[in-house]
Design a protein around this motif. Structure first.
Motif: not given
Length: 422
Positions: A230-237, A239-255
């Motif tokens: 939530s902290h990372l997403c709040a900063i990215a939302a 600050r337009p100069n902050v670009h967040l990329r969450l990378c999941f190698s084995d996502p859950l079915p609900e992800d």
């Protein structure tokens, strides 16, 4: 002049303007590429936008008692916990550079229940410098599957025994992995709990350089392992100069891709090729050893200058760079003379060291000599030992700066016949 001739002249004029524009763009692009290839900074890259806090101000020697003021669970699985630490003497706190760590001296229970023993461990600071407290975030390390190795002693001790009000003995912040001063754009790359120093860097940028371009790549298996989401997403939302990329190698079915994460797969150079504009980025990386070994080599192969790649590996891992001069140095260190004698003055023992003997710490232990040690990675300084005579060399650059006339036995090997105060 006919209408056709006029039309042709207009088309020719437009074509010349387009050609001139493309030529100028190509020339600028080529200059940028040349700077990247040769490791040269852009005009404003080396100009610090703000001075970093000096780690030497208001420091202390040895260990200092701190109280745990607060505990906060940072992930849905409950495996990562942040500890907010305040000095018992309520005196001013030493500042630090974002990315550095704290060294802890812990009295942990013995496995047989017969009492406690002291161990020393290092944990990265996980927030921007504050005036009244420090924060570290510790991931519980379970026992490896299908293996006799026990779970992580210090991490489980933190989770199970360190409650609000507990006292911890802490050495002042240190470490050579930190955000360099300047205004150049940065890429922060975290794998698992390697997010902690990256978060310190990100939070520092938001406080002191909110206009700085930051890309944050965070690789985990799935949403259960994502910390500070939530902290990372709040900063990215915000600050337009902050670009967040969450990378999941084995996502859950609900992800859900596009909602819970941005990329299905691991953090790698191919992803950077797709996402990043052509700029002289500085790359800061912290994560498990396999991730580090793959990424550092791939960035070098991609043409990123060595001076733009900064990394910190977990534990005693040593990541090798592919520089010719480094290879020559490693070759010289890996094959020293095989008739070097190491004398342990206090123990009254002398033995012949060979490259197969490992570090001086490992060599001493093989001779039945007990040496106080902690991180075994050159970070905590616990194994610092006086050199009575001779010289040593380091297999990797230590984060802890040993005092003159001493060495860190965990990451050093003898360069000549050497006598140690051990």
């Amino acid at each position: 002049m006919t209408s056709l001739s006029l039309l042709l002249w207009i088309i020719l004029g437009i074509a010349l303007q387009v050609g001139l524009f493309l030529g100028i763009s190509f020339w600028q692009h080529w200059q940028t590429y040349s700077r990247l290839k040769h490791g040269q900074p852009e005009a404003d890259e080396s100009i610090p936008a703000v001075n970093l806090p000096k780690a030497e101000v208001a420091g202390w020697s040895g260990f200092r008692p701190f109280k745990v003021a607060r505990r906060v669970i940072e992930d849905t699985a409950g495996q990562i916990c942040s500890f907010y630490l305040e000095p018992e003497d309520r005196q001013a706190l030493q500042s630090y550079k974002p990315g550095q760590f704290l060294t802890f001296r812990l009295d942990v229970p013995k496995a047989d229940g017969s009492g406690t023993e002291q161990i020393t461990r290092c944990y990265s600071l996980s927030d921007a410098p504050q005036t009244d407290s420090y924060r570290v975030s510790v991931k519980r390390v379970p026992a490896p599957p299908r293996c006799d190795h026990p779970p992580g002693r210090s991490s489980n001790f933190f989770h199970d025994h360190i409650q609000v009000g507990a006292t911890l003995q802490i050495r002042a912040p240190s470490g050579h992995f930190y955000l360099e001063p300047g205004s150049s754009p940065v890429i922060l790359i975290a794998g698992g709990i390697g997010i902690t120093p990256m978060l310190s860097m990100l939070n520092w940028c938001q406080t002191h350089q909110p206009e700085r371009e930051v890309w944050f790549f965070y690789g985990v298996r799935n949403s259960k392992e994502t910390a500070f989401a939530s902290h990372l997403c709040a900063i990215a939302a915000a600050r337009p100069n902050v670009h967040l990329r969450l990378c999941f190698s084995d996502p859950l079915p609900e992800d859900q891709l596009g909602k819970d994460f941005h990329h299905h797969g691991r953090v790698d150079v191919n992803l950077f090729r797709i996402e990043l504009p052509l700029k002289p980025y500085h790359y800061y990386i912290c994560g498990p050893t396999p991730m580090m070994e793959t990424l550092v080599a791939a960035l070098e192969d991609w043409g990123v200058p060595d001076s733009h790649i900064h990394f910190e590996a977990f534990g005693p891992a040593s990541i090798k760079r592919r520089k010719p001069e480094t290879a020559a140095t490693e070759s010289a260190i890996a094959a020293p003379a095989s008739d070097i004698m190491v004398t342990f003055a206090k123990s009254g023992k002398q033995a012949r060291w060979s490259p197969q003997s490992g570090s001086l710490l490992e060599f001493a232990e093989s001779q039945g000599i007990a040496i106080d040690s902690g991180c075994r990675a050159g970070g905590c300084g616990t194994c610092q030992t006086t050199i009575r005579s001779g010289e040593v060399s380091y297999r990797q650059s230590p984060d802890y700066d040993p005092e003159p006339g001493t060495c860190l036995m965990c990451v050093s090997i003898p360069k000549t016949h050497v006598t140690l105060e051990a």
